[in-house]
Structure formats: C-alpha cells, structure tokens
Design a protein around this motif. Sequence first.
Motif, PDB file in Angstrom:
ATOM      1  N   PHE A  46      -7.161   6.087  -1.784  1.00 25.16           N
ATOM      2  CA  PHE A  46      -6.488   7.355  -2.085  1.00 25.16           C
ATOM      3  C   PHE A  46      -7.379   8.262  -2.935  1.00 25.16           C
ATOM      4  O   PHE A  46      -7.482   9.472  -2.682  1.00 25.16           O
ATOM      5  CB  PHE A  46      -5.172   7.070  -2.810  1.00 25.16           C
ATOM      6  CG  PHE A  46      -4.375   8.297  -3.127  1.00 25.16           C
ATOM      7  CD1 PHE A  46      -3.641   8.940  -2.146  1.00 25.16           C
ATOM      8  CD2 PHE A  46      -4.356   8.810  -4.421  1.00 25.16           C
ATOM      9  CE1 PHE A  46      -2.903  10.078  -2.439  1.00 25.16           C
ATOM     10  CE2 PHE A  46      -3.620   9.942  -4.721  1.00 25.16           C
ATOM     11  CZ  PHE A  46      -2.893  10.579  -3.729  1.00 25.16           C
ATOM     12  N   SER A  47      -8.031   7.682  -3.933  1.00 26.71           N
ATOM     13  CA  SER A  47      -8.938   8.474  -4.774  1.00 26.71           C
ATOM     14  C   SER A  47     -10.112   9.012  -3.964  1.00 26.71           C
ATOM     15  O   SER A  47     -10.537  10.162  -4.146  1.00 26.71           O
ATOM     16  CB  SER A  47      -9.443   7.613  -5.939  1.00 26.71           C
ATOM     17  OG  SER A  47      -8.372   7.176  -6.741  1.00 26.71           O
TER      18      SER A  47
ATOM     19  N   PRO B 117      -2.512  -2.857  -3.891  1.00 28.10           N
ATOM     20  CA  PRO B 117      -2.588  -1.722  -4.822  1.00 28.10           C
ATOM     21  C   PRO B 117      -4.010  -1.289  -5.143  1.00 28.10           C
ATOM     22  O   PRO B 117      -4.303  -0.085  -5.195  1.00 28.10           O
ATOM     23  CB  PRO B 117      -1.878  -2.260  -6.073  1.00 28.10           C
ATOM     24  CG  PRO B 117      -0.999  -3.351  -5.583  1.00 28.10           C
ATOM     25  CD  PRO B 117      -1.725  -3.972  -4.442  1.00 28.10           C
ATOM     26  N   ALA B 118      -4.897  -2.253  -5.356  1.00 28.19           N
ATOM     27  CA  ALA B 118      -6.278  -1.898  -5.698  1.00 28.19           C
ATOM     28  C   ALA B 118      -6.963  -1.177  -4.541  1.00 28.19           C
ATOM     29  O   ALA B 118      -7.607  -0.133  -4.729  1.00 28.19           O
ATOM     30  CB  ALA B 118      -7.052  -3.157  -6.078  1.00 28.19           C
TER      31      ALA B 118
ATOM     32  N   SER C 240       0.815  14.346  -6.689  1.00 29.74           N
ATOM     33  CA  SER C 240      -0.489  15.012  -6.588  1.00 29.74           C
ATOM     34  C   SER C 240      -0.312  16.512  -6.358  1.00 29.74           C
ATOM     35  O   SER C 240       0.674  16.951  -5.755  1.00 29.74           O
ATOM     36  CB  SER C 240      -1.305  14.413  -5.439  1.00 29.74           C
ATOM     37  OG  SER C 240      -1.606  13.067  -5.697  1.00 29.74           O
TER      38      SER C 240
ATOM     39  N   SER D  50       0.836  -1.207   0.000  1.00 22.80           N
ATOM     40  CA  SER D  50       0.000   0.000   0.000  1.00 22.80           C
ATOM     41  C   SER D  50       0.869   1.253   0.000  1.00 22.80           C
ATOM     42  O   SER D  50       0.589   2.221  -0.723  1.00 22.80           O
ATOM     43  CB  SER D  50      -0.918  -0.004   1.226  1.00 22.80           C
ATOM     44  OG  SER D  50      -1.754  -1.140   1.222  1.00 22.80           O
TER      45      SER D  50
ATOM     46  N   LEU E  39       1.870   8.227  -6.049  1.00 19.62           N
ATOM     47  CA  LEU E  39       0.644   8.975  -6.347  1.00 19.62           C
ATOM     48  C   LEU E  39       0.539  10.225  -5.488  1.00 19.62           C
ATOM     49  O   LEU E  39       0.158  11.304  -5.966  1.00 19.62           O
ATOM     50  CB  LEU E  39      -0.578   8.075  -6.122  1.00 19.62           C
ATOM     51  CG  LEU E  39      -0.721   6.857  -7.038  1.00 19.62           C
ATOM     52  CD1 LEU E  39      -1.911   6.013  -6.598  1.00 19.62           C
ATOM     53  CD2 LEU E  39      -0.878   7.289  -8.488  1.00 19.62           C
ATOM     54  N   TRP E  40       0.880  10.074  -4.220  1.00 18.65           N
ATOM     55  CA  TRP E  40       0.809  11.215  -3.306  1.00 18.65           C
ATOM     56  C   TRP E  40       1.858  12.278  -3.649  1.00 18.65           C
ATOM     57  O   TRP E  40       1.587  13.479  -3.599  1.00 18.65           O
ATOM     58  CB  TRP E  40       1.004  10.713  -1.879  1.00 18.65           C
ATOM     59  CG  TRP E  40       1.226  11.781  -0.863  1.00 18.65           C
ATOM     60  CD1 TRP E  40       0.312  12.690  -0.415  1.00 18.65           C
ATOM     61  CD2 TRP E  40       2.445  12.067  -0.173  1.00 18.65           C
ATOM     62  NE1 TRP E  40       0.884  13.524   0.523  1.00 18.65           N
ATOM     63  CE2 TRP E  40       2.198  13.155   0.693  1.00 18.65           C
ATOM     64  CE3 TRP E  40       3.716  11.503  -0.190  1.00 18.65           C
ATOM     65  CZ2 TRP E  40       3.176  13.688   1.520  1.00 18.65           C
ATOM     66  CZ3 TRP E  40       4.694  12.023   0.643  1.00 18.65           C
ATOM     67  CH2 TRP E  40       4.419  13.110   1.479  1.00 18.65           C
TER      68      TRP E  40
ATOM     69  N   GLY F  23      -5.223   2.314  -3.915  1.00 14.17           N
ATOM     70  CA  GLY F  23      -5.580   3.283  -4.949  1.00 14.17           C
ATOM     71  C   GLY F  23      -7.005   3.783  -4.810  1.00 14.17           C
ATOM     72  O   GLY F  23      -7.274   4.985  -4.975  1.00 14.17           O
ATOM     73  N   ALA F  24      -7.917   2.871  -4.481  1.00 10.37           N
ATOM     74  CA  ALA F  24      -9.318   3.274  -4.312  1.00 10.37           C
ATOM     75  C   ALA F  24      -9.483   4.201  -3.109  1.00 10.37           C
ATOM     76  O   ALA F  24     -10.193   5.216  -3.181  1.00 10.37           O
ATOM     77  CB  ALA F  24     -10.188   2.027  -4.153  1.00 10.37           C
TER      78      ALA F  24
ATOM     79  N   GLU G  55       2.426   1.796  -3.428  1.00 11.51           N
ATOM     80  CA  GLU G  55       1.441   2.290  -4.391  1.00 11.51           C
ATOM     81  C   GLU G  55       1.093   3.753  -4.131  1.00 11.51           C
ATOM     82  O   GLU G  55       0.963   4.555  -5.066  1.00 11.51           O
ATOM     83  CB  GLU G  55       0.175   1.433  -4.297  1.00 11.51           C
ATOM     84  CG  GLU G  55      -0.957   1.855  -5.211  1.00 11.51           C
ATOM     85  CD  GLU G  55      -0.701   1.550  -6.671  1.00 11.51           C
ATOM     86  OE1 GLU G  55      -1.407   2.114  -7.519  1.00 11.51           O
ATOM     87  OE2 GLU G  55       0.221   0.754  -6.959  1.00 11.51           O
ATOM     88  N   ILE G  56       0.971   4.109  -2.863  1.00 17.23           N
ATOM     89  CA  ILE G  56       0.491   5.444  -2.505  1.00 17.23           C
ATOM     90  C   ILE G  56       1.579   6.504  -2.640  1.00 17.23           C
ATOM     91  O   ILE G  56       1.303   7.645  -3.035  1.00 17.23           O
ATOM     92  CB  ILE G  56      -0.072   5.431  -1.068  1.00 17.23           C
ATOM     93  CG1 ILE G  56      -1.371   4.632  -1.019  1.00 17.23           C
ATOM     94  CG2 ILE G  56      -0.306   6.841  -0.554  1.00 17.23           C
ATOM     95  CD1 ILE G  56      -2.467   5.173  -1.897  1.00 17.23           C
TER      96      ILE G  56
END
Length: 270
Positions: free
Chosen positions: A212-213, A205-206, A80, A69, A76-77, A209-210, A72-73
């Motif tokens: 985080f969104s 990851p799934a 952003s 996690s 993306l973070w 990601g969910a 993955e985050i």
Amino acid sequence: ETLHMNHPETEEGFDCSDALEAASGGSVMKENGAEVEERAQNFQTSIWKNWPLMANIIIYCIFSLHEMSYTEIFSLWAVSPRRLGGMGFSSQDVGQVLAISGCGLLFSQLYLFPKVEKILGPIPLARIGGVLTIPLIACYPLIAKLTGFAQKFTINCASLLKNSVSVTIMTALFIMQNNSVPQHQRGAANGIAMTAMSLFKAVGPAAAGAIFSWCQTHQDAFYFPGVSMVFFIMNVLMVLVVVLTIESFLPKSCTKPYEEVQKEKFKPMG
C-alpha cells in the motif's frame, strides 16, 4: 516342625505365582503400549494423508491472507487523502462503516446463511462468494472518486456485502474442514488449520502495508495506478481461491460428514 518346614515352600509358591503375574502383566503392558503407539502412528499418518483436509487448509490459508490484507488495507485506504486515491474519511467515518457492516453480518449469519447453505451446499456457496467478491473489490478505487452522500452510501453497501460474503466463505470452509475428518480427529485437524492460517495472517498485514505504501508513491503508473494495484493483488488471491474450489482439487465429499461418506463408500452392492 512340619508347619515350619512347609512354610518356605509356600512362600516360594507365592513368589512363583507373583512372578508369573508380573511377567504376564508386563507382557500385556508391552502389547498395550505397542497398540497405542501403532494407533498413534496410524492416526498421524492418516490425518496428514487426508487430501480433502489438506485441500481445505490450503484454500483456507490463501483466503485468510486475502481477508487479513483487506482488513489491513481498508482503514488505511479510507483515511488516505483523495489525492492519493483514498476517500479522506475520518476515524469516526470508518468506525461507522464497520459498525454497519457488523450489524449486517450478524443478520446474514443468523438468518441467511443457514437457508442458503442448505440449498447450495458449502462448495458452491464458497465459490459463488468468491466470484461476487472479485468485481466488488475491483470497484473500490471507483468508489473513492465519488463524493458526499453517494460515496458514503456506496461504501457502506460495499463493505456490508464484502464482510458478509467473507464470513460466509469462512464458515463454508470450516464446515468442509470438519466434514473431511472423523469426529475424533477434528481437534487435531482444526489445530493444524489454525496454525497454518496464523502463519499466513502474520504475513498479511506486513505485506499489505508495504504494498500500500509503495502504491501511493506510484500514482502515475500505466497499469493499475495507485491503490488500484493493491485491490488487484487482493483479487488475484480471490481468483486463486475460486479456482481451487474445482472438484479436481477440492473433493465433493467435503460437503457431507466423514462418517456418512464412509458408509456410502463401503455400502454393499445390491
């Protein structure tokens, strides 16, 4: 004529001896087959009833979910926009942070880990690493509020420390996992651990990601606004890892090789 008359008897004699040998050979094969089957059954039973191994695998799976996690985050973070709680980094900036973390990781594993592991042991090392990770992860949303050189320097230090501690915990879990079983069962034990870990890593990851969104659309939440909720959930997983390293769940025997523990267990008194 006498020779011809006696020849069938000798053939019958040979046939009888061959039959006896075949029968004895068949019985031996049956006995060997039964022994092999019994050993295989005992092997499967013992490895699944090995609580130190199962406890290690449970902790390993939860930690793998946390680590996947985070992996993955983080990217993306980092890329952003700042208005969504990120740092507004470019892909090049993220690559530089990860490269510096990789260099520090190499140094810590080659030089620091062996010395610290000999002093503390794998269980305290994993526990201390988990305790250090919790406040470090909690500081990530605050790092996003910094600017300029202070932000880049802080996130590099935080990422370096986080990755070094994570690999330290992972290595300690591997050591305890292999200590929990005899040498001839290590292949099967590692196979079971990798299979279970892969299932958790597939979810990581799934799910991350969910979440985080979802968090980016809740910037004005009263509790843990924005990405703070993501890091809070990761900290919950790490708290669970730390709690499960207590001796009542994870036996202290994992710190020593299986053969050494068995010798101490059956050592004659006096």
